[in-house]
Design a protein around this motif. Structure first.
Motif, PDB file in Angstrom:
ATOM      1  N   UNK A 161      17.377  49.990 -30.546  1.00  0.00           N
ATOM      2  CA  UNK A 161      17.408  49.754 -29.106  1.00  0.00           C
ATOM      3  C   UNK A 161      16.946  48.344 -28.774  1.00  0.00           C
ATOM      4  N   UNK A 162      15.871  47.907 -29.435  1.00  0.00           N
ATOM      5  CA  UNK A 162      15.336  46.553 -29.258  1.00  0.00           C
ATOM      6  C   UNK A 162      15.078  45.963 -30.637  1.00  0.00           C
ATOM      7  N   UNK A 163      15.747  44.859 -30.932  1.00  0.00           N
ATOM      8  CA  UNK A 163      15.559  44.163 -32.202  1.00  0.00           C
ATOM      9  C   UNK A 163      14.927  42.817 -31.875  1.00  0.00           C
ATOM     10  N   UNK A 164      13.652  42.651 -32.264  1.00  0.00           N
ATOM     11  CA  UNK A 164      12.939  41.415 -31.968  1.00  0.00           C
ATOM     12  C   UNK A 164      13.342  40.301 -32.913  1.00  0.00           C
ATOM     13  N   UNK A 165      13.505  39.099 -32.364  1.00  0.00           N
ATOM     14  CA  UNK A 165      13.841  37.922 -33.154  1.00  0.00           C
ATOM     15  C   UNK A 165      12.911  36.785 -32.765  1.00  0.00           C
ATOM     16  N   UNK A 166      12.466  36.031 -33.746  1.00  0.00           N
ATOM     17  CA  UNK A 166      11.607  34.887 -33.476  1.00  0.00           C
ATOM     18  C   UNK A 166      11.812  33.821 -34.522  1.00  0.00           C
ATOM     19  N   UNK A 167      11.926  32.580 -34.089  1.00  0.00           N
ATOM     20  CA  UNK A 167      12.105  31.452 -34.999  1.00  0.00           C
ATOM     21  C   UNK A 167      10.870  30.561 -34.896  1.00  0.00           C
ATOM     22  N   UNK A 168      10.266  30.296 -36.053  1.00  0.00           N
ATOM     23  CA  UNK A 168       9.066  29.469 -36.121  1.00  0.00           C
ATOM     24  C   UNK A 168       9.289  28.361 -37.145  1.00  0.00           C
ATOM     25  N   UNK A 169       8.848  27.151 -36.789  1.00  0.00           N
ATOM     26  CA  UNK A 169       8.855  26.013 -37.708  1.00  0.00           C
ATOM     27  C   UNK A 169       7.424  25.751 -38.129  1.00  0.00           C
ATOM     28  N   UNK A 170       7.229  25.422 -39.405  1.00  0.00           N
ATOM     29  CA  UNK A 170       5.894  25.082 -39.844  1.00  0.00           C
ATOM     30  C   UNK A 170       5.774  25.072 -41.343  1.00  0.00           C
ATOM     31  N   UNK A 171       4.558  24.826 -41.788  1.00  0.00           N
ATOM     32  CA  UNK A 171       4.221  24.826 -43.209  1.00  0.00           C
ATOM     33  C   UNK A 171       2.757  25.230 -43.321  1.00  0.00           C
ATOM     34  N   UNK A 228       5.198  25.837 -34.775  1.00  0.00           N
ATOM     35  CA  UNK A 228       5.901  25.639 -33.517  1.00  0.00           C
ATOM     36  C   UNK A 228       6.915  26.755 -33.332  1.00  0.00           C
ATOM     37  N   UNK A 229       6.894  27.370 -32.165  1.00  0.00           N
ATOM     38  CA  UNK A 229       7.905  28.372 -31.857  1.00  0.00           C
ATOM     39  C   UNK A 229       9.164  27.641 -31.388  1.00  0.00           C
ATOM     40  N   UNK A 230      10.287  28.032 -31.963  1.00  0.00           N
ATOM     41  CA  UNK A 230      11.569  27.461 -31.557  1.00  0.00           C
ATOM     42  C   UNK A 230      12.245  28.369 -30.544  1.00  0.00           C
ATOM     43  N   UNK A 231      12.173  29.672 -30.797  1.00  0.00           N
ATOM     44  CA  UNK A 231      12.749  30.636 -29.873  1.00  0.00           C
ATOM     45  C   UNK A 231      12.216  32.026 -30.190  1.00  0.00           C
ATOM     46  N   UNK A 232      12.217  32.875 -29.181  1.00  0.00           N
ATOM     47  CA  UNK A 232      11.824  34.271 -29.352  1.00  0.00           C
ATOM     48  C   UNK A 232      12.590  35.100 -28.333  1.00  0.00           C
ATOM     49  N   UNK A 233      12.980  36.286 -28.752  1.00  0.00           N
ATOM     50  CA  UNK A 233      13.706  37.154 -27.838  1.00  0.00           C
ATOM     51  C   UNK A 233      13.971  38.511 -28.451  1.00  0.00           C
ATOM     52  N   UNK A 234      14.763  39.274 -27.747  1.00  0.00           N
ATOM     53  CA  UNK A 234      15.075  40.630 -28.164  1.00  0.00           C
ATOM     54  C   UNK A 234      16.563  40.890 -27.962  1.00  0.00           C
ATOM     55  N   UNK A 235      17.182  41.457 -28.988  1.00  0.00           N
ATOM     56  CA  UNK A 235      18.552  41.958 -28.850  1.00  0.00           C
ATOM     57  C   UNK A 235      18.442  43.405 -28.401  1.00  0.00           C
ATOM     58  N   UNK A 236      19.149  43.761 -27.360  1.00  0.00           N
ATOM     59  CA  UNK A 236      19.116  45.132 -26.844  1.00  0.00           C
ATOM     60  C   UNK A 236      20.493  45.771 -26.998  1.00  0.00           C
ATOM     61  N   UNK A 237      20.473  47.063 -27.314  1.00  0.00           N
ATOM     62  CA  UNK A 237      21.728  47.811 -27.378  1.00  0.00           C
ATOM     63  C   UNK A 237      21.592  49.048 -26.498  1.00  0.00           C
ATOM     64  N   UNK A 238      22.685  49.485 -25.893  1.00  0.00           N
ATOM     65  CA  UNK A 238      22.621  50.670 -25.035  1.00  0.00           C
ATOM     66  C   UNK A 238      22.372  51.947 -25.846  1.00  0.00           C
ATOM     67  N   UNK A 239      21.388  52.717 -25.422  1.00  0.00           N
ATOM     68  CA  UNK A 239      21.019  53.934 -26.134  1.00  0.00           C
ATOM     69  C   UNK A 239      22.145  54.970 -26.160  1.00  0.00           C
ATOM     70  N   UNK A 240      23.063  54.896 -25.197  1.00  0.00           N
ATOM     71  CA  UNK A 240      24.133  55.893 -25.145  1.00  0.00           C
ATOM     72  C   UNK A 240      25.380  55.468 -25.929  1.00  0.00           C
ATOM     73  N   UNK A 241      25.371  54.277 -26.523  1.00  0.00           N
ATOM     74  CA  UNK A 241      26.524  53.818 -27.315  1.00  0.00           C
ATOM     75  C   UNK A 241      26.465  54.443 -28.708  1.00  0.00           C
TER      76      UNK A 241
END
Length: 184
Positions: free
Chosen positions: A11-21, A27-40
């Protein structure tokens, strides 16, 4: 090193891109969530996740992908759904030849907060602090993905050394066959 963290979910797939060593600011480059409809249906939901992850891989060009390793004693259905989303992330990375690493939630919590039993709020607060963010990453799935990426950046060198040592300790195939023959 740029790392894509994936906190898999149907239903919710978290994604996050981090740069560093290790030992350097992250440093966070991006963060978000992919959502899919529960009834699909499941096929459509997995396809939506695959398309979303492919977009992130195209846009952010990470050098590695880290996926949360699943564990559950009780809710097998949830684990199966999450495992399917996890497999999609692994497939997307493999298609591009990107290395994939897995970390359990307790490994990630321990790396980020110092305690493998930390709660979601504590993980989110430490992610915000480590990435010097003004606010906690929302939703929690995005914070989890960022925590996975942070954990991987900090642990990647040690894991590589361990894998190299393990590979070096394996006997050559001919020697292994000879050893097995000697034991019989």
């Amino acid at each position: 090193m740029r790392v894509l963290g994936v906190a898999p979910g149907l239903t919710r797939c978290g994604l996050g891109v981090v740069d560093g060593a290790p030992g350097r600011p992250l440093t966070v480059t991006s963060a978000g969530v992919l959502r899919t409809p529960a009834d699909a249906d499941i096929g459509h939901r997995l396809l939506l996740i695959e398309r979303g992850i492919e977009r992130w891989l195209d846009e952010y060009q990470p050098g590695a992908v880290v996926v949360e390793r699943l564990f559950s004693r009780y809710n097998v259905r949830t684990v199966m759904d999450t495992a399917q989303a996890s497999a999609v992330a692994i497939l997307c990375a493999a298609r591009r030849g990107l290395p994939v690493t897995w970390h359990t939630s307790s490994e990630v919590k321990a790396a980020v907060t110092g305690s493998g039993g930390a709660g979601k709020a504590q993980v989110g607060a430490m992610v915000a602090r480590l990435l010097r963010l003004d606010a906690l990453p929302k939703p929690a799935d995005a914070a989890d993905a960022l925590a996975l990426a942070i954990c991987h950046i900090w642990r990647a060198q040690a894991l590589n050394r361990l894998q190299q040592a393990h590979a070096a300790a394996r006997p050559a195939p001919a020697l292994a066959r000879l050893w097995k023959g000697a034991i019989r």
